[in-house]
Scaffold this active site. Structure first.
Site, mmCIF file in Angstrom:
data_model
loop_
_atom_site.group_PDB
_atom_site.id
_atom_site.type_symbol
_atom_site.label_atom_id
_atom_site.label_comp_id
_atom_site.label_asym_id
_atom_site.label_seq_id
_atom_site.Cartn_x
_atom_site.Cartn_y
_atom_site.Cartn_z
ATOM 1 N N CYS A 6 0.856 -1.199 0.000
ATOM 2 C CA CYS A 6 0.000 0.000 0.000
ATOM 3 C C CYS A 6 0.887 1.243 0.000
ATOM 4 O O CYS A 6 0.592 2.225 -0.685
ATOM 5 C CB CYS A 6 -0.926 0.019 1.208
ATOM 6 S SG CYS A 6 -2.348 -1.072 1.049
ATOM 7 N N HIS A 98 -0.470 -9.870 -4.921
ATOM 8 C CA HIS A 98 0.495 -9.505 -5.962
ATOM 9 C C HIS A 98 0.782 -10.712 -6.834
ATOM 10 O O HIS A 98 0.683 -11.861 -6.392
ATOM 11 C CB HIS A 98 1.793 -8.957 -5.360
ATOM 12 C CG HIS A 98 2.450 -9.874 -4.377
ATOM 13 N ND1 HIS A 98 2.021 -9.989 -3.071
ATOM 14 C CD2 HIS A 98 3.487 -10.731 -4.501
ATOM 15 C CE1 HIS A 98 2.774 -10.861 -2.439
ATOM 16 N NE2 HIS A 98 3.669 -11.346 -3.289
HETATM 17 P P1 AMP Z 1 5.745 -13.187 -1.862
HETATM 18 O O1 AMP Z 1 6.807 -14.025 -1.213
HETATM 19 O O2 AMP Z 1 5.007 -13.859 -2.967
HETATM 20 O O3 AMP Z 1 4.827 -12.563 -0.833
HETATM 21 O O4 AMP Z 1 6.515 -12.015 -2.608
HETATM 22 C C1 AMP Z 1 6.890 -10.823 -2.003
HETATM 23 C C2 AMP Z 1 7.935 -10.214 -2.897
HETATM 24 O O5 AMP Z 1 8.035 -8.842 -2.586
HETATM 25 C C3 AMP Z 1 9.323 -10.809 -2.758
HETATM 26 O O6 AMP Z 1 9.748 -11.314 -4.014
HETATM 27 C C4 AMP Z 1 10.170 -9.629 -2.289
HETATM 28 O O7 AMP Z 1 11.462 -9.658 -2.836
HETATM 29 C C5 AMP Z 1 9.371 -8.458 -2.787
HETATM 30 N N1 AMP Z 1 9.541 -7.199 -2.066
HETATM 31 C C6 AMP Z 1 9.436 -6.996 -0.725
HETATM 32 N N2 AMP Z 1 9.601 -5.696 -0.443
HETATM 33 C C7 AMP Z 1 9.787 -5.060 -1.624
HETATM 34 C C8 AMP Z 1 10.008 -3.697 -1.998
HETATM 35 N N3 AMP Z 1 10.057 -2.714 -1.093
HETATM 36 N N4 AMP Z 1 10.178 -3.413 -3.314
HETATM 37 C C9 AMP Z 1 10.117 -4.402 -4.248
HETATM 38 N N5 AMP Z 1 9.908 -5.698 -3.952
HETATM 39 C C10 AMP Z 1 9.751 -6.025 -2.668
#
Ligand code: AMP
Length: 112
Positions: A6, A98
């Site tokens: 968010c 996502h």
């Molecule tokens: P999931 O494990 O499917 O919940 O994926 C979460 C993803 O968000 C992971 O691949 C992280 O590397 C990515 N992530 C977490 N924080 C950030 C951020 N600030 N900017 C970009 N990607 C992020």
């Protein structure tokens, strides 16, 4: 709400944006698992795929159409993968719906 995606959607936390419209945002994953690793999110908070319903699910079709366009823009002519991790066993770490768009290398199946 203390939700990192968010905050990315509102611009409070910076991201490398690759696409934005009134409904969704796409930005590069901080920890890329493939040469192309883009996350596509609805701007409106939905905590996971398990929270989808008849009222809020249309955004998922929109995300898939944009993912297809981004895959073309990234030159993923040999294929790509769109992934949603849902809940604890699904490996979801960020509790805002996502989809991962991954490409640029051969993917294994089944996932670990
Ligand atoms: P999931 O494990 O499917 O919940 O994926 C979460 C993803 O968000 C992971 O691949 C992280 O590397 C990515 N992530 C977490 N924080 C950030 C951020 N600030 N900017 C970009 N990607 C992020």
């Amino acid at each position: 709400m203390d939700c990192i995606f968010c905050k990315i959607a509102s611009g409070e936390i910076p991201s490398t944006k690759v696409y934005e419209d009134e409904q969704i945002l796409a930005f590069r994953d901080l920890d890329p698992q493939a040469p192309t690793h883009v996350l596509l999110i609805p701007k409106k908070h939905i905590s996971s795929a398990d929270e989808l319903n008849a009222e809020n699910a249309a955004v998922v079709a929109h995300i898939f159409l944009v993912a297809k366009e981004l895959a073309a823009r990234e030159g993923l002519t040999n294929g790509y993968r769109i992934v949603n991790n849902c809940g604890e066993d699904g490996g979801q770490t960020v509790k805002h719906l996502h989809f991962h768009l991954l490409g640029g290398r051969k993917m294994a199946w089944p996932p670990g």
